[in-house]
Design an enzyme around this catalytic site. Structure first.
Site, PDB file in Angstrom:
ATOM      1  N   GLY A   1      25.740  42.303  39.410  1.00  0.00           N
ATOM      2  CA  GLY A   1      26.921  42.769  39.586  1.00  0.00           C
ATOM      3  C   GLY A   1      27.189  44.096  39.238  1.00  0.00           C
TER       4      GLY A   1
ATOM      5  CB  SER B   1      29.728  48.027  37.857  1.00  0.00           C
ATOM      6  OG  SER B   1      29.899  48.103  39.251  1.00  0.00           O
TER       7      SER B   1
ATOM      8  CG  ASP C   1      25.662  36.827  49.406  1.00  0.00           C
ATOM      9  OD1 ASP C   1      26.261  35.857  48.568  1.00  0.00           O
ATOM     10  OD2 ASP C   1      26.269  37.137  50.482  1.00  0.00           O
ATOM     11  CB  VAL C   2      25.361  35.031  43.718  1.00  0.00           C
ATOM     12  CG1 VAL C   2      24.523  35.920  43.114  1.00  0.00           C
ATOM     13  CG2 VAL C   2      26.727  35.302  44.098  1.00  0.00           C
TER      14      VAL C   2
ATOM     15  CB  ALA D   1      39.414  35.826  45.325  1.00  0.00           C
TER      16      ALA D   1
ATOM     17  CE1 TYR E   1      41.889  38.378  37.896  1.00  0.00           C
ATOM     18  CE2 TYR E   1      41.845  36.298  37.043  1.00  0.00           C
ATOM     19  CZ  TYR E   1      41.157  37.309  37.231  1.00  0.00           C
ATOM     20  OH  TYR E   1      39.937  37.220  36.743  1.00  0.00           O
TER      21      TYR E   1
ATOM     22  CE  LYS F   1      36.666  36.334  36.664  1.00  0.00           C
ATOM     23  NZ  LYS F   1      35.161  36.453  36.775  1.00  0.00           N
TER      24      LYS F   1
ATOM     25  CB  THR G   1      35.573  47.850  38.080  1.00  0.00           C
ATOM     26  OG1 THR G   1      36.495  46.561  38.434  1.00  0.00           O
ATOM     27  CG2 THR G   1      35.662  47.911  36.777  1.00  0.00           C
ATOM     28  CG  LEU G   2      34.105  49.237  43.617  1.00  0.00           C
ATOM     29  CD1 LEU G   2      32.810  49.079  44.179  1.00  0.00           C
ATOM     30  CD2 LEU G   2      34.852  50.025  44.511  1.00  0.00           C
ATOM     31  CB  ALA G   3      36.095  43.428  41.091  1.00  0.00           C
TER      32      ALA G   3
HETATM   33  P1  NAP Z   1      32.758  45.131  40.211  1.00  0.00           P
HETATM   34  O1  NAP Z   1      31.989  46.697  39.852  1.00  0.00           O
HETATM   35  O2  NAP Z   1      33.439  45.315  41.588  1.00  0.00           O
HETATM   36  O3  NAP Z   1      31.629  44.051  40.128  1.00  0.00           O
HETATM   37  C1  NAP Z   1      31.854  42.971  40.734  1.00  0.00           C
HETATM   38  C2  NAP Z   1      30.451  42.596  41.486  1.00  0.00           C
HETATM   39  O4  NAP Z   1      30.274  41.311  41.876  1.00  0.00           O
HETATM   40  C3  NAP Z   1      29.790  43.492  42.403  1.00  0.00           C
HETATM   41  O5  NAP Z   1      28.706  44.155  42.045  1.00  0.00           O
HETATM   42  C4  NAP Z   1      29.940  42.753  43.726  1.00  0.00           C
HETATM   43  O6  NAP Z   1      29.022  43.204  44.719  1.00  0.00           O
HETATM   44  C5  NAP Z   1      29.454  41.331  43.039  1.00  0.00           C
HETATM   45  N1  NAP Z   1      29.571  40.444  44.108  1.00  0.00           N
HETATM   46  C6  NAP Z   1      30.456  40.068  44.789  1.00  0.00           C
HETATM   47  N2  NAP Z   1      30.230  38.935  45.562  1.00  0.00           N
HETATM   48  C7  NAP Z   1      28.920  38.976  45.552  1.00  0.00           C
HETATM   49  C8  NAP Z   1      27.925  38.209  46.074  1.00  0.00           C
HETATM   50  N3  NAP Z   1      28.159  37.042  46.921  1.00  0.00           N
HETATM   51  N4  NAP Z   1      26.778  38.423  45.762  1.00  0.00           N
HETATM   52  C9  NAP Z   1      26.137  39.042  44.913  1.00  0.00           C
HETATM   53  N5  NAP Z   1      27.127  39.859  44.240  1.00  0.00           N
HETATM   54  C10 NAP Z   1      28.549  40.007  44.596  1.00  0.00           C
HETATM   55  O7  NAP Z   1      33.751  44.875  39.028  1.00  0.00           O
HETATM   56  P2  NAP Z   1      33.804  44.414  37.699  1.00  0.00           P
HETATM   57  O8  NAP Z   1      35.145  44.463  37.261  1.00  0.00           O
HETATM   58  O9  NAP Z   1      32.804  45.187  36.958  1.00  0.00           O
HETATM   59  O10 NAP Z   1      33.358  42.984  37.706  1.00  0.00           O
HETATM   60  C11 NAP Z   1      32.442  42.256  36.940  1.00  0.00           C
HETATM   61  C12 NAP Z   1      33.061  40.982  36.195  1.00  0.00           C
HETATM   62  O11 NAP Z   1      33.901  41.258  35.268  1.00  0.00           O
HETATM   63  C13 NAP Z   1      33.514  40.049  37.305  1.00  0.00           C
HETATM   64  O12 NAP Z   1      33.138  38.752  36.954  1.00  0.00           O
HETATM   65  C14 NAP Z   1      35.183  40.382  36.989  1.00  0.00           C
HETATM   66  O13 NAP Z   1      36.026  39.095  37.572  1.00  0.00           O
HETATM   67  C15 NAP Z   1      35.018  40.426  35.577  1.00  0.00           C
HETATM   68  N6  NAP Z   1      36.037  41.018  34.954  1.00  0.00           N
HETATM   69  C16 NAP Z   1      36.657  42.234  35.282  1.00  0.00           C
HETATM   70  C17 NAP Z   1      37.495  42.629  34.605  1.00  0.00           C
HETATM   71  C18 NAP Z   1      38.437  43.961  35.203  1.00  0.00           C
HETATM   72  O14 NAP Z   1      39.745  44.163  34.978  1.00  0.00           O
HETATM   73  N7  NAP Z   1      37.660  44.639  35.798  1.00  0.00           N
HETATM   74  C19 NAP Z   1      38.359  41.908  33.616  1.00  0.00           C
HETATM   75  C20 NAP Z   1      38.048  40.804  33.308  1.00  0.00           C
HETATM   76  C21 NAP Z   1      36.734  40.277  33.700  1.00  0.00           C
HETATM   77  P3  NAP Z   1      29.588  43.947  46.019  1.00  0.00           P
HETATM   78  O15 NAP Z   1      30.662  45.001  45.406  1.00  0.00           O
HETATM   79  O16 NAP Z   1      28.357  44.709  46.457  1.00  0.00           O
HETATM   80  O17 NAP Z   1      30.035  42.860  46.843  1.00  0.00           O
END
Ligand code: NAP
Length: 274
Positions: free
Chosen positions: A13, A19, A64-65, A92, A152, A159, A190-192
């Site tokens: 991730g 990230s 890719d998971v 999503a 969301y 989730k 973050t990106l997500a």
């Molecule tokens: P992030 O940096 O964008 O990380 C999300 C990761 O998921 C990216 O590395 C992305 O890779 C990877 N991913 C998506 N589809 C994939 C696949 N098919 N195979 C492998 N990897 C895949 O964002 P983040 O906020 O740190 O997210 C990490 C976790 O924290 C997520 O579960 C998110 O829901 C959770 N979270 C985030 C927040 C927030 O506000 N940021 C709050 C609560 C929980 P690519 O970018 O290369 O696709």
């Protein structure tokens, strides 16, 4: 103190320096943990910049998971045994995030749940042969699993499934001595997160309404993650730990009096038409 020195971690991730998984990898490395990354190809160049001159990164492999063969290949490529697995993955389709839940297609629904929830089962399954006894798994969730947070949408359902899987997996892998927990993090840019419509409004709302009157950072999450992944949490499994500046305990806006005053002022300026 954390007894992490000399351990090895598989971290999924990391997409950018923002990230949450990257913050966690850095904190684990400070404690003497060696890191192997599983990454999706999309942001390879960004990842290459990050891993440069980081002696604590042992390896990085594409994975890719959602592709079973990728996951199998990943686990047959890594060498030796590991103690930690971090699953920080979610996705999503924009078509699902940008429209009301009533218009979610079955295909988008399946994609969100496959990437964001089922992938924890798949990674846990294939990691079993390479994990030392007493290993710890960590995933990331969000309050949208249990309450409706604007924008969301289907991610909330994903989730909720993920949190349920944490409990199921804890029961399944506990007898082998492994633990699995989740952190429910407050919103972080973050990106997500940038894919969630209105995310900046959510950030601002949280900043003003959490008990700590702040947004949490990647590092706040990483520090709590180190605890759950360490022997200090040896009796903790199947748990969802909130790292959200306390927002989950609140039942109303922090400054209700001020908000009510502002609402009255707006209502006075816009009297109901007869
Ligand atoms: P992030 O940096 O964008 O990380 C999300 C990761 O998921 C990216 O590395 C992305 O890779 C990877 N991913 C998506 N589809 C994939 C696949 N098919 N195979 C492998 N990897 C895949 O964002 P983040 O906020 O740190 O997210 C990490 C976790 O924290 C997520 O579960 C998110 O829901 C959770 N979270 C985030 C927040 C927030 O506000 N940021 C709050 C609560 C929980 P690519 O970018 O290369 O696709």
């Amino acid at each position: 103190m954390l007894s992490l020195n000399g351990k090895r971690a598989l971290v999924f991730g990391v997409a950018s320096e923002d990230s949450i998984a990257w913050a966690l990898a850095q904190r684990l490395a400070e404690q003497g943990v060696k890191i192997t990354l599983g990454y999706q190809k999309r942001f390879l160049s960004r990842l290459m910049m990050l891993v440069k001159e980081k002696p604590w990164i042992e390896a990085w492999h594409e994975c890719d998971v959602t592709v079973e063969e990728d996951v199998k290949k990943f686990f047959s490529t890594v060498h030796g045994k590991y103690d930690i697995l971090v699953h920080a993955i979610a996705f999503a389709p924009a078509t699902a995030l940008s429209r009301p839940i009533l218009f979610t297609s079955a295909e988008d629904f399946a994609t969100a749940l496959n990437v964001s929830a089922y992938s924890l089962v798949r990674l846990t399954h294939y990691s079993m042969p390479v994990l030392n006894k007493g290993s710890s798994i960590l995933t990331l969730t969000y309050l949208g699993s249990e309450r409706v947070v604007p924008g969301y949408r289907v991610m909330g359902t994903a989730k909720a499934a993920l949190e349920s899987l944490v409990r199921e997996l804890a029961m399944a892998i506990g007898p082998a001595g492994h633990r699995v927990n989740a952190i429910s993090a407050g919103p972080i840019k973050t990106l997500a997160a940038s894919g969630v419509p209105g995310f900046d409004n959510i950030l601002e709302w949280m900043r003003q309404n959490t008990p700590l009157r702040k947004n949490v950072t990647q590092d706040d999450v990483a520090k709590a993650g180190c605890f759950l992944l360490s022997d200090l949490a040896s009796g903790v499994t199947g748990h969802i730990l909130y790292v959200d500046a306390g927002y989950n305990i609140s039942g109303a806006p922090a400054d209700l009096e001020q908000l009510a005053g502002a609402m009255k002022a707006v209502a006075a300026q816009n009297p109901p038409t007869q």
